[in-house]
Design an enzyme around this catalytic site. Sequence first.
Site, short mmCIF file in Angstrom:
data_model
loop_
_atom_site.label_atom_id
_atom_site.label_comp_id
_atom_site.label_asym_id
_atom_site.label_seq_id
_atom_site.Cartn_x
_atom_site.Cartn_y
_atom_site.Cartn_z
N ASP A 8 0.85 -1.20 0.00
CA ASP A 8 0.00 0.00 0.00
C ASP A 8 0.89 1.25 0.00
OD1 ASP A 8 0.80 0.43 2.62
OD2 ASP A 8 -1.21 0.30 3.49
N CYS A 65 2.79 -3.43 4.03
CA CYS A 65 1.99 -2.24 4.31
C CYS A 65 2.64 -1.54 5.50
CB CYS A 65 0.51 -2.59 4.53
SG CYS A 65 0.14 -3.60 5.97
N THR A 67 2.19 -1.91 8.78
CA THR A 67 2.57 -2.89 9.80
C THR A 67 2.80 -4.29 9.24
OG1 THR A 67 0.25 -3.43 10.13
CG2 THR A 67 1.19 -1.73 11.58
N HIS A 98 8.56 -25.00 8.79
CA HIS A 98 7.51 -25.72 9.51
C HIS A 98 6.10 -25.47 8.97
CE1 HIS A 98 10.00 -26.41 13.46
NE2 HIS A 98 10.64 -26.79 12.36
N ARG A 132 6.32 -34.47 9.76
CA ARG A 132 5.24 -34.16 10.71
C ARG A 132 4.64 -32.78 10.45
NH1 ARG A 132 9.94 -32.86 13.27
NH2 ARG A 132 9.95 -31.07 14.69
N HIS A 133 5.45 -31.90 9.89
CA HIS A 133 4.95 -30.55 9.60
C HIS A 133 3.93 -30.55 8.47
CE1 HIS A 133 7.94 -29.11 12.36
NE2 HIS A 133 8.91 -29.66 11.65
#
Length: 145
Positions: A8, A65, A67, A98, A132-133
């Site tokens: 943005d 953007c 934040t 992960h 496993r992830h």
Amino acid sequence: MKIAIGNDHAAVEMKNEIVDFLKELGHEVVNFGTDTVESVNYPVYGEKVGRAVAAGEADCGIVICGTGVGISLAANKVKGIRAVVCSEPYSARLSKQHNNTNVLAFGARVIGIELAKMIVTEWLSAEFEGGRHAERVNMIMELEK
Ligand code: RB5
């Protein structure tokens, strides 16, 4: 890699620097804007990047953007997207290893350009570990149904 990027008005300057950085690293960049500092709505750009990645038109995406929060929330609403907001490289790396994130977000009003570059570098160089992830990521994607 082909990388979709969107932002943005709060992040035009940082986006431009990240685009240059990605090109220096040899990546192809697809810029979805915005490219002016006039006020815009960040969901538009989060959606554009999310849709490009979900459609396979880009290998991954970067959204910026003020934040990193709003634009990542928007990208995450696109089916198939796993976007993460990062302010440090450790989470960026682990989010790929992960969680198999396919969109990286950060805030131009939160971190500086050098930290942003470190985060990008760590995220792009990390690989999903599977195992496993994979089962856990699949559980997340099931929530879209
Ligand atoms: C725009 O002022 C600001 O709200 C936006 O850049 C972002 O921080 C939203 O999450």
